[in-house]
Design an enzyme around this catalytic site. Sequence first.
Site, PDB file in Angstrom:
ATOM      1  N   GLY A   1      32.197  41.458  59.091  1.00 43.66           N
ATOM      2  CA  GLY A   1      31.952  40.118  59.602  1.00 43.66           C
ATOM      3  C   GLY A   1      33.213  39.497  60.194  1.00 43.66           C
TER       4      GLY A   1
ATOM      5  NE  ARG B   1      37.232  42.414  54.951  1.00 43.46           N
ATOM      6  CZ  ARG B   1      36.329  41.536  54.530  1.00 43.46           C
ATOM      7  NH1 ARG B   1      35.064  41.726  54.769  1.00 43.46           N
ATOM      8  NH2 ARG B   1      36.705  40.483  53.853  1.00 43.46           N
TER       9      ARG B   1
ATOM     10  NE  ARG C   1      31.461  32.617  72.916  1.00 42.42           N
ATOM     11  CZ  ARG C   1      30.914  31.410  72.791  1.00 42.42           C
ATOM     12  NH1 ARG C   1      30.910  30.799  71.642  1.00 42.42           N
ATOM     13  NH2 ARG C   1      30.371  30.817  73.811  1.00 42.42           N
TER      14      ARG C   1
ATOM     15  NE  ARG D   1      26.283  42.373  56.689  1.00 36.29           N
ATOM     16  CZ  ARG D   1      27.345  41.624  56.383  1.00 36.29           C
ATOM     17  NH1 ARG D   1      28.431  41.655  57.139  1.00 36.29           N
ATOM     18  NH2 ARG D   1      27.349  40.850  55.312  1.00 36.29           N
TER      19      ARG D   1
ATOM     20  CB  SER E   1      31.575  40.136  51.147  1.00 35.07           C
ATOM     21  OG  SER E   1      31.374  38.975  51.919  1.00 35.07           O
TER      22      SER E   1
ATOM     23  CG  MET F   1      24.865  34.539  54.937  1.00 33.87           C
ATOM     24  SD  MET F   1      25.774  33.022  55.246  1.00 33.87           S
ATOM     25  CE  MET F   1      24.561  32.062  56.118  1.00 33.87           C
ATOM     26  CD  GLU F   2      26.661  38.093  58.067  1.00 32.32           C
ATOM     27  OE1 GLU F   2      26.611  38.697  56.967  1.00 32.32           O
ATOM     28  OE2 GLU F   2      27.175  36.964  58.182  1.00 32.32           O
TER      29      GLU F   2
ATOM     30  CB  SER G   1      32.829  38.712  47.798  1.00 30.58           C
ATOM     31  OG  SER G   1      31.713  37.952  48.208  1.00 30.58           O
ATOM     32  CG  ASP G   2      30.140  35.306  45.908  1.00 24.51           C
ATOM     33  OD1 ASP G   2      30.593  35.808  46.957  1.00 24.51           O
ATOM     34  OD2 ASP G   2      29.021  34.794  45.838  1.00 24.51           O
TER      35      ASP G   2
ATOM     36  NE  ARG H   1      35.895  37.122  50.527  1.00 22.59           N
ATOM     37  CZ  ARG H   1      36.039  35.889  50.068  1.00 22.59           C
ATOM     38  NH1 ARG H   1      35.903  35.646  48.783  1.00 22.59           N
ATOM     39  NH2 ARG H   1      36.313  34.898  50.874  1.00 22.59           N
TER      40      ARG H   1
HETATM   41  N1  HPA Z   1      25.844  33.804  49.967  1.00 23.33           N
HETATM   42  C1  HPA Z   1      25.648  34.246  51.205  1.00 23.33           C
HETATM   43  N2  HPA Z   1      26.427  35.138  51.771  1.00 23.33           N
HETATM   44  C2  HPA Z   1      27.437  35.642  51.050  1.00 23.33           C
HETATM   45  C3  HPA Z   1      27.683  35.231  49.753  1.00 23.33           C
HETATM   46  C4  HPA Z   1      26.838  34.269  49.178  1.00 23.33           C
HETATM   47  O1  HPA Z   1      26.998  33.853  48.028  1.00 23.33           O
HETATM   48  N3  HPA Z   1      28.767  35.904  49.306  1.00 23.33           N
HETATM   49  C5  HPA Z   1      29.170  36.706  50.308  1.00 23.33           C
HETATM   50  N4  HPA Z   1      28.369  36.569  51.368  1.00 23.33           N
END
Ligand code: HPA
Length: 234
Positions: free
Chosen positions: A21, A25, A44, A88, A91, A181-182, A204-205, A218
């Site tokens: 993303g 990176r 961009r 892809r 995270s 989200m992708e 990542s979380d 990360r």
């Molecule tokens: N939500 C959506 N997208 C993400 C998240 C999340 O908590 N962590 C990493 N990408």
Amino acid sequence: MATPHIESREEDISNIVLMPGDPLRAKMIAEEFLTDSKLVNTVRGMLAYTGYYKGKKVTVFASGMGNASIGIYSYELFKFYNVDKIIRIGSCGAYHQDIDLYSIILVDKSYSKSVYANILDGEDIDYIESSKDLSNHIRQVAQDKNISLYCGNIYCTDVFYSETDNIEELYYNKGCLGTEMESFALFANAKKLNKEAACILTVSDNLVTKQETTSEERQNSFTTMIKLALESIL
Ligand code: HPA
């Protein structure tokens, strides 16, 4: 041939693309993992590099965040740059307390409430599968390299700050191990254009335990996922 969003020459884009993303990176992957890499897109700030991994030509092209952004870049790469495969590498947030930070998830199906596929193609669907051959190959490479993987669905949200997500419903009823989200737009484009797409994610979380990584952690910790993706293109 340039597009509204990509300035690269056709010969400067490999038929295999890794898609993080974050543009920085993409830069880090090119600098640390590829040889003879050159910058092939700056429009961009969506940095893209083409180089070689163990002699194999590969492009690392940032997608930006969200279905709208990856939708544009992956569509143009598939349609106008003759790209065959996009992996892809991103995270995600995990939906179960036992899925540790830095675990790796290989996405089976992307579940989403996004209207991307509907607007693209008139298809009213909420699950889209990754490409079976490509995902099976990644799974095999992971097994050969002793990389442990979770395999399952992911919830692809259009709203990072959603206040309506029901984690238990998404985990237990929709089979989603976490959220990003992708993947939905990427898989929709691959399906529409008869191409291949897969998605590998590093946790990542954790949205149950509320543990999270810093952006610096990360940046440095996604090495296993990057190596898995690179080994999978050989
Ligand atoms: N939500 C959506 N997208 C993400 C998240 C999340 O908590 N962590 C990493 N990408």
